[in-house]
Every structure is written in structure tokens, then in C-alpha cells.
Design an enzyme around this catalytic site. Structure first.
Site, PDB file in Angstrom:
ATOM      1  CB  ALA A  13      -0.931  -0.002   1.213  1.00 31.40           C
ATOM      2  CG  ASP A 159      21.567   3.676  -6.831  1.00 31.20           C
ATOM      3  OD1 ASP A 159      21.239   4.733  -6.278  1.00 31.20           O
ATOM      4  OD2 ASP A 159      21.338   2.558  -6.332  1.00 31.20           O
ATOM      5  CG  HIS A 187      20.412   1.966  -2.644  1.00 24.52           C
ATOM      6  ND1 HIS A 187      20.294   2.798  -3.727  1.00 24.52           N
ATOM      7  CD2 HIS A 187      19.394   2.308  -1.817  1.00 24.52           C
ATOM      8  CE1 HIS A 187      19.251   3.593  -3.572  1.00 24.52           C
ATOM      9  NE2 HIS A 187      18.694   3.319  -2.419  1.00 24.52           N
TER      10      HIS A 187
END
Ligand code: NAX
Length: 329
Positions: A13, A159, A187
Site C-alpha cells: 500500500a 542508481d 545503495h
């Protein structure tokens, strides 16, 4: 008609999922002839919102969707799934340090790793998007001994795409001209977007752009800081571009990389390029149709690149120490 593939999305959600699920349902990720059963996981408090998302999926009348499972139980969410996209995690709160976030989210990935181990299809593949995604992936992987190591990924495709876009803009060439991009490491703001091996129209980037100072400074920092800049501008973190990257990752690890090109993904290190074995680090990856992949070997990394790689690896090793008690083997 092919049998359906079961795809789990966690945090279903949330804002990334809202940009992701409809494209999966439309066949953009696994192909226009591949039926999908959607397994959507949320925490109990977000189940109303998730029911709203499910109503909208119904209202699209997607021909490829065979079933929608809505649940707050990871065992149900991961039952028989072929791909699990682990997007859900707690966001970083005000004043929270990165290590606090790692500790906060770690337990989620212990329980989801175990639930994947016990319930997913034998050939399941897992993409972790929720941050800190490399270390969350490491935790889940280490709690799922049944699932082969080469079936685990943390997402650095966003990225990778950001780096390609920056080179295309700077060189005034189309995005499709930029190939052989690599994101190395974590990351995070320490990642190393590697301009050295990237190519523009088949030429080395240095030759095509000819401005090493820009490549070493502005290019790298723009890619590293891009997520923060999007938050500043939008007041919310990247969602459509993150969803697009997740789609791209799964598509590439299903249909393969283009001849001569490669992609970036964080995988469990086998020790290549001196990256310690076992940590989840981003590498250049070549993928065959069907999904078999290998780390591209033999790239010559210069002293500048080695320094950058070292910094991001040190960060990944430190993150592993923070969660060592959550790693089962
Ligand atoms: P949202 O806060 O909009 O959605 C996250 C959803 O996860 C919420 O609906 C929440 O209820 C749910 N959730 C929390 N704990 C859960 C659990 N235990 N099981 C199932 N669901 C759970 O965040 P969104 O913008 O969608 O971002 C999701 C994650 O992606 C964040 O961790 C974010 O930092 C990360 N990102 C990763 C990127 C990457 O390149 N790897 C880039 C984009 C993004 O920043």
C-alpha cells in the site's frame, strides 16, 4: 495460456508499490503473455489502504491477473511465489541515524527471510528494495538457507539508471547510447558509479565527454545524492523511478542483458574484485535469457576507482557488524 507466475510485493500500500503493481499486472515486467497472481503484503494497520489498491486493480480489468491475495501474514504472502519484491520497510524517522534504521528494519527481514524459506516456490528469486536494501537483503538471505545465494538481489538499478541519464544529458546523446554502466557497492551515498568502464556510442566515456574532473566530482555526487535531491524537491522520496527500476531489474533477470552490455545489481559477493565474500554488494552483472547471471570479470579498476570501491565496501562491512546477531549462518 502459460501457467501464472506468483509475484509477492511487500509494502504493497506504499508509494513505490502504487507505481509498481499496476505495471506488473499489465505484463510490463514478465511479458505480455505471462499471467500473474499478485500476492500483496502489508502490516495490519495498512490493510484498508491495500484493499483500496486491490479495488483499483480489479477496476483495470487486467487480462493477465489470475488472482489477488491480500494479507498481513508473510507465510501467506510468500506461499508458492516465484518472485518476491521486498519493498516494505519502516522509513527513516527524524533524527534517526543510519544504524538505527538498520536495527529497526532488521527484524522484518529476519521474519520475511524465514517465511520465504518455508513457503516460496523452489526457484523463487528475491529483490530487496526497502532500505538499507543491501543489508536487509543479507539478513533475509542468511535466514533462508534453502534459497540459493544467486537468487538474491538488492536493488541498485535506480542508481544505474540515474547514472546513465546523467551521462546522456552531459554528452547530449540519447540514453540508449550509454552502455556498460556499473554501480559498485552499497545503495547509499558511498556507492561508486563507474564512469571508467561506461561507454557512449561504444566509445569510452572519458573520450566522449573529455572532462575527467566533472566525471570524478559532479557526476559521482549527483548520482550519489539524487535520492536526497528528489526528496527536497518533491517532499517525498522517489517512487515512480524506483518502481520503474524494480520492473527493469526483474525484466533483465528474466530476459537477459543486451549483447555486450551489462547491468548493475547487488548480489552476494563471491569475492570478485576483492569484495569480501558473503556481503551483498553491487557489481556489473551479465544476464542470460532465463535469468542465469555472472559478475563481469576482468575490468581494470584504476587507483581512483579502487579508493571509491574500498570506501563503500568498508561501509557494507560495518553495516554487517551492526546486524551480526540477525545472521543465521
Ligand atoms: P512507503 O512508506 O510509502 O511504503 C512502505 C510501505 O511498507 C508502507 O505501506 C508500510 O505500511 C509497509 N510496511 C512497513 N513494514 C512492513 C512489513 N513489515 N511488512 C510489509 N509491509 C510493511 O515507502 P516507499 O516510498 O514505498 O519506499 C519503500 C522502501 O523503498 C523504503 O525503505 C525506501 O527507503 C526504499 N527505497 C529504495 C530505493 C532503492 O533504490 N533501493 C529507492 C527508493 C526508496 O527510497
Amino acid at each position: 495460456m502459460k501457467p501464472p507466475l506468483r509475484v509477492a510485493v511487500t509494502g504493497a500500500a506504499g508509494q513505490i508499490s502504487y507505481n509498481l503493481i499496476f505495471s506488473i499486472a499489465n505484463g510490463d515486467m514478465l511479458g505480455p503473455d505471462q499471467p500473474v497472481a499478485l500476492h500483496l503484503l502489508e502490516i495490519p494497520i495498512a490493510m484498508d489502504g491495500l484493499r483500496g489498491v486491490a479495488m483499483e486493480i480489479d477496476d483495470c480489468a487486467f487480462p493477465l491477473v489470475t488472482e489477488i491475495v491480500l494479507t498481513s501474514d508473510p507465510a501467506v504472502a510468500f506461499k508458492g511465489v516465484h518472485w518476491a519484491l521486498l519493498v516494505g520497510s519502516k522509513p527513516r524517522g527524524k533524527g534517526m541515524e543510519r544504524n538505527d534504521l538498520i536495527r529497526e528494519n532488521g527484524p522484518i527481514f529476519v521474519s520475511q527471510g524465514k517465511a520465504l524459506n518455508d513457503n516460496a516456490a523452489a526457484d523463487v528469486k528475491v529483490l530487496v528494495v526497502g532500505n538499507p536494501c543491501n543489508t536487509n537483503c543479507l539478513i533475509a538471505q542468511r535466514n533462508a538457507p534453502r534459497i540459493p545465494r544467486d537468487h538474491w538481489f538488492a536493488m541498485t538499478r535506480l542508481d544505474h539508471n540515474r547514472a546513465i541519464a546523467q551521462l546522456a544529458i552531459k554528452s547530449k546523446r540519447p540514453v540508449a547510447s550509454v552502455t556498460n554502466m556499473t554501480i559498485w557497492g552499497n545503495h547509499s551515498a558511498t556507492q561508486y558509479p563507474d564512469f571508467q568502464h561506461a561507454r557512449i556510442d561504444g566509445k569510452p566515456t572519458m573520450e566522449a565527454i573529455g572532462d575527467r574532473a566533472w566525471l570524478e566530482t559532479d557526476f559521482i555526487s549527483t548520482v550519489q545524492q539524487r535520492g536526497a535531491r528528489v526528496i527536497e524537491a518533491r517532499g517525498k522520496s522517489s517512487a515512480a523511478s524506483a518502481a520503474n527500476a524494480a520492473m527493469g531489474h526483474v525484466h533483465t533477470f528474466t530476459f537477459g542483458t543486451a549483447p555486450g552490455d551489462w547491468t548493475s545489481a547487488a548480489v552476494v559477493s563471491d569475492g570478485s574484485y576483492g569484495v569480501p565474500e558473503g556481503i551483498v554488494s553491487s557489481f556489473p552483472i551479465r544476464v542470460k535469457k532465463g535469468g542465469a547471471w555472472e559478475i563481469v570479470q576482468g575490468l581494470d579498476i584504476d587507483a581512483f576507482g579502487r579508493e571509491k570501491l574500498k570506501k563503500t565496501i568498508v561501509e557494507l562491512e560495518a553495516e554487517r557488524e551492526v546486524v551480526r546477531d540477525l545472521l543465521q549462518r
